[in-house]
Design a protein around this motif. Structure first.
Motif, PDB file in Angstrom:
ATOM      1  N   MET A 127      -7.759  -0.819  -5.873  1.00 16.08           N
ATOM      2  CA  MET A 127      -8.805  -0.207  -3.931  1.00 16.08           C
ATOM      3  C   MET A 127      -8.159  -0.827  -2.879  1.00 16.08           C
ATOM      4  SD  MET A 127     -11.797   0.956  -6.238  1.00 16.08           S
ATOM      5  CE  MET A 127     -12.183   2.188  -5.093  1.00 16.08           C
ATOM      6  N   LYS A 128      -8.595  -1.461  -2.964  1.00 17.51           N
ATOM      7  CA  LYS A 128      -7.813  -2.916  -1.771  1.00 17.51           C
ATOM      8  C   LYS A 128      -6.875  -2.011  -1.177  1.00 17.51           C
ATOM      9  CE  LYS A 128     -11.388  -6.042  -2.623  1.00 17.51           C
ATOM     10  NZ  LYS A 128     -11.950  -7.625  -2.716  1.00 17.51           N
ATOM     11  N   LEU A 129      -5.487  -2.345  -2.750  1.00 18.82           N
ATOM     12  CA  LEU A 129      -3.966  -2.509  -1.868  1.00 18.82           C
ATOM     13  C   LEU A 129      -4.234  -0.924  -1.569  1.00 18.82           C
ATOM     14  CD1 LEU A 129      -2.485  -4.785  -4.543  1.00 18.82           C
ATOM     15  CD2 LEU A 129      -2.721  -4.797  -2.520  1.00 18.82           C
ATOM     16  N   TYR A 130      -4.945  -0.333  -2.373  1.00 15.98           N
ATOM     17  CA  TYR A 130      -4.462   1.560  -1.622  1.00 15.98           C
ATOM     18  C   TYR A 130      -5.621   2.068  -0.204  1.00 15.98           C
ATOM     19  CZ  TYR A 130      -2.945   6.002  -2.310  1.00 15.98           C
ATOM     20  OH  TYR A 130      -2.790   6.927  -2.828  1.00 15.98           O
ATOM     21  N   SER A 146       0.992  -1.116  -0.060  1.00 13.72           N
ATOM     22  CA  SER A 146      -0.529  -0.272   0.212  1.00 13.72           C
ATOM     23  C   SER A 146       0.942   1.270   0.064  1.00 13.72           C
ATOM     24  CB  SER A 146      -0.613  -0.231   1.313  1.00 13.72           C
ATOM     25  OG  SER A 146      -2.209  -0.877   0.789  1.00 13.72           O
ATOM     26  N   LEU A 147       1.988   0.662   0.888  1.00  8.18           N
ATOM     27  CA  LEU A 147       2.980   2.363   0.813  1.00  8.18           C
ATOM     28  C   LEU A 147       3.268   2.387  -0.475  1.00  8.18           C
ATOM     29  CD1 LEU A 147       4.966   1.906   4.368  1.00  8.18           C
ATOM     30  CD2 LEU A 147       3.604   3.597   3.657  1.00  8.18           C
ATOM     31  N   ALA A 148       3.697   1.150  -1.010  1.00  8.93           N
ATOM     32  CA  ALA A 148       4.218   1.753  -2.055  1.00  8.93           C
ATOM     33  C   ALA A 148       3.228   2.025  -3.870  1.00  8.93           C
ATOM     34  CB  ALA A 148       4.871   0.205  -3.234  1.00  8.93           C
ATOM     35  N   LEU A 149       2.161   1.664  -3.244  1.00  6.46           N
ATOM     36  CA  LEU A 149       1.411   2.391  -4.982  1.00  6.46           C
ATOM     37  C   LEU A 149       1.282   3.807  -4.326  1.00  6.46           C
ATOM     38  CD1 LEU A 149      -1.270  -0.958  -4.133  1.00  6.46           C
ATOM     39  CD2 LEU A 149      -0.190   0.398  -6.532  1.00  6.46           C
ATOM     40  N   TYR A 150       0.600   4.066  -2.661  1.00  9.07           N
ATOM     41  CA  TYR A 150       0.740   5.239  -2.574  1.00  9.07           C
ATOM     42  C   TYR A 150       1.499   6.264  -3.166  1.00  9.07           C
ATOM     43  CZ  TYR A 150       1.350   9.371   0.085  1.00  9.07           C
ATOM     44  OH  TYR A 150       1.871  10.616   0.890  1.00  9.07           O
ATOM     45  N   HIS A 151       3.329   6.353  -2.791  1.00 14.16           N
ATOM     46  CA  HIS A 151       4.392   6.414  -3.582  1.00 14.16           C
ATOM     47  C   HIS A 151       4.197   6.943  -4.721  1.00 14.16           C
ATOM     48  CE1 HIS A 151       6.087   7.396   0.583  1.00 14.16           C
ATOM     49  NE2 HIS A 151       6.408   6.676   0.844  1.00 14.16           N
ATOM     50  N   ALA A 152       4.047   5.927  -5.203  1.00 13.11           N
ATOM     51  CA  ALA A 152       3.442   5.605  -7.411  1.00 13.11           C
ATOM     52  C   ALA A 152       2.848   6.656  -7.275  1.00 13.11           C
ATOM     53  CB  ALA A 152       3.020   4.325  -7.821  1.00 13.11           C
ATOM     54  N   PHE A 153       1.587   7.046  -6.542  1.00 11.89           N
ATOM     55  CA  PHE A 153       0.290   7.614  -7.350  1.00 11.89           C
ATOM     56  C   PHE A 153       0.462   8.773  -7.275  1.00 11.89           C
ATOM     57  CE2 PHE A 153      -3.932   9.208  -6.617  1.00 11.89           C
ATOM     58  CZ  PHE A 153      -4.611   9.029  -7.813  1.00 11.89           C
ATOM     59  N   LYS A 154       0.973   9.702  -5.666  1.00  7.44           N
ATOM     60  CA  LYS A 154       1.541  10.449  -5.571  1.00  7.44           C
ATOM     61  C   LYS A 154       2.466  11.509  -6.549  1.00  7.44           C
ATOM     62  CE  LYS A 154       3.677  13.346  -2.013  1.00  7.44           C
ATOM     63  NZ  LYS A 154       4.500  13.028   0.309  1.00  7.44           N
ATOM     64  N   TRP A 155       3.979  10.078  -6.306  1.00  8.23           N
ATOM     65  CA  TRP A 155       4.671  11.123  -6.994  1.00  8.23           C
ATOM     66  C   TRP A 155       4.124  11.261  -8.884  1.00  8.23           C
ATOM     67  CZ3 TRP A 155       6.785  14.425  -4.329  1.00  8.23           C
ATOM     68  CH2 TRP A 155       6.811  13.516  -2.947  1.00  8.23           C
ATOM     69  N   ARG A 195       0.966   9.901   3.861  1.00  4.17           N
ATOM     70  CA  ARG A 195       0.392   8.299   3.911  1.00  4.17           C
ATOM     71  C   ARG A 195      -0.891   8.153   3.718  1.00  4.17           C
ATOM     72  NH1 ARG A 195      -0.076   7.255  10.739  1.00  4.17           N
ATOM     73  NH2 ARG A 195      -0.635   5.241   9.539  1.00  4.17           N
ATOM     74  N   PRO A 196      -1.063   7.278   2.928  1.00  2.00           N
ATOM     75  CA  PRO A 196      -1.617   6.175   2.612  1.00  2.00           C
ATOM     76  C   PRO A 196      -2.988   6.949   3.734  1.00  2.00           C
ATOM     77  CG  PRO A 196      -0.378   4.549   2.307  1.00  2.00           C
ATOM     78  CD  PRO A 196       0.524   5.634   3.678  1.00  2.00           C
ATOM     79  N   VAL A 197      -4.370   7.422   3.080  1.00  2.00           N
ATOM     80  CA  VAL A 197      -5.278   7.421   4.098  1.00  2.00           C
ATOM     81  C   VAL A 197      -6.872   6.629   3.412  1.00  2.00           C
ATOM     82  CG1 VAL A 197      -7.434   9.555   4.515  1.00  2.00           C
ATOM     83  CG2 VAL A 197      -4.930   9.684   4.819  1.00  2.00           C
ATOM     84  N   ALA A 198      -6.850   5.751   3.659  1.00  2.00           N
ATOM     85  CA  ALA A 198      -8.266   4.691   3.702  1.00  2.00           C
ATOM     86  C   ALA A 198      -9.359   5.320   3.553  1.00  2.00           C
ATOM     87  CB  ALA A 198      -8.403   3.240   4.512  1.00  2.00           C
TER      88      ALA A 198
END
Length: 212
Positions: A87-90, A10-19, A67-70
Motif C-alpha cells: 500500500m505504501k509503495l502504491y 510505484s509506477l511499476a506496481l500501478y501498471h502491473a495492477f492496472k493491466w 497514473r497512480p492516485v494516492a
C-alpha cells in the motif's frame, strides 16, 4: 526537492495492477466507457476529485487517469506487514479512525510535495446514487496549500456494482468522465475554498447527469 512524477516502483506496481486486474475488469466486465483522458496532466502534483458510490471507485479512478492516485486508507490495514508495504509503495497513506483532519491533510500534502496525484472524494463518503449533495472543502484546501490543480472526475453506475449483502461484483455498465483541470484556490480563505468546492461539485454532477 519535489519530484515531477511518482517513484518508479510505484509506477511499476500501478501498471502491473492496472493491466492484470483493473483494466480487464473495467473494459470487459463493466464495459467501461472513458471520456476526457486528454485532460489529465501526466506529471506534477494533482488533486483528483470525484463522486463516490462504491468501494471499487479508487482503482477505477486511478486506472482512468493513467497514473497512480494516492488515497487515504485505514490505519489498521497498515498493521498487516505485506499489505502495508504494498500500500505504501502504491501511494496509500494511513489515517486513524477519529483522528483530526490535520493528520490526513499532512499526509496528503506530503504526497503532493513528492509529485503524486492525490485522490479525494468530494463528499467524503459514498452516496446512494453517485451524485454529490454535501461537498466538503478538504480537496480545495489541499489544492490551495500545495497550489496543485484540481481534476474533476465523474463515475456513473458504480453504485450498482455491489448489492447489499453480496461480495460478488455485478457486471453493471460504467461510464467515467474526466473534466478540464480547475485552477487551485488562490488562498485558504473560507469563501475562496467554498467557491472552488462548489465549482467542482457543479462540474462533476453535470458530467454525472450525462449518464451512460
Amino acid at each position: 526537492m519535489s519530484r515531477s512524477r511518482e517513484p518508479l516502483i510505484s509506477l511499476a506496481l500501478y501498471h502491473a495492477f492496472k493491466w492484470s486486474i483493473v483494466s480487464p475488469m473495467l473494459h470487459a466486465y463493466f464495459r467501461g466507457k472513458i471520456y476526457g483522458v486528454e485532460n489529465v496532466p501526466q506529471s506534477d502534483p494533482l488533486v483528483v476529485v470525484s463522486n463516490h458510490a462504491s468501494y471499487f471507485d479508487p482503482p477505477i479512478v486511478s486506472n482512468c487517469v493513467r497514473r497512480p492516485v494516492a488515497y487515504m486508507a485505514k490505519q489498521e490495514l497498515f498493521e498487516i506487514p505485506v499489505l502495508a508495504q504494498a500500500m505504501k509503495l502504491y501511494g496509500a497513506y494511513p489515517v486513524s479512525r477519529g483522528s483530526a483532519d490535520r493528520n490526513a491533510i499532512r499526509a496528503a500534502l506530503e504526497c503532493l510535495e513528492n509529485g503524486w496525484a492525490v485522490g479525494v472524494f468530494l463528499q467524503g463518503t459514498r452516496t446512494p446514487d453517485g451524485r454529490i449533495t454535501d461537498p466538503k472543502k478538504g480537496a480545495a484546501l489541499l489544492a490551495a496549500k500545495a497550489q496543485a490543480p484540481i481534476l474533476p472526475v465523474s463515475l456513473w453506475g458504480s453504485e450498482g456494482i455491489l448489492e447489499k449483502g453480496s461480495s460478488i461484483p455485478r457486471a453493471v455498465p460504467l461510464t467515467i468522465r474526466i473534466g478540464e483541470v480547475i485552477a487551485p484556490p488562490s488562498s485558504t480563505n473560507k469563501d475562496e475554498l467554498e467557491r472552488i468546492t462548489q465549482k467542482c461539485t457543479q462540474v462533476i454532477n453535470e458530467m454525472h447527469d450525462l449518464g451512460r
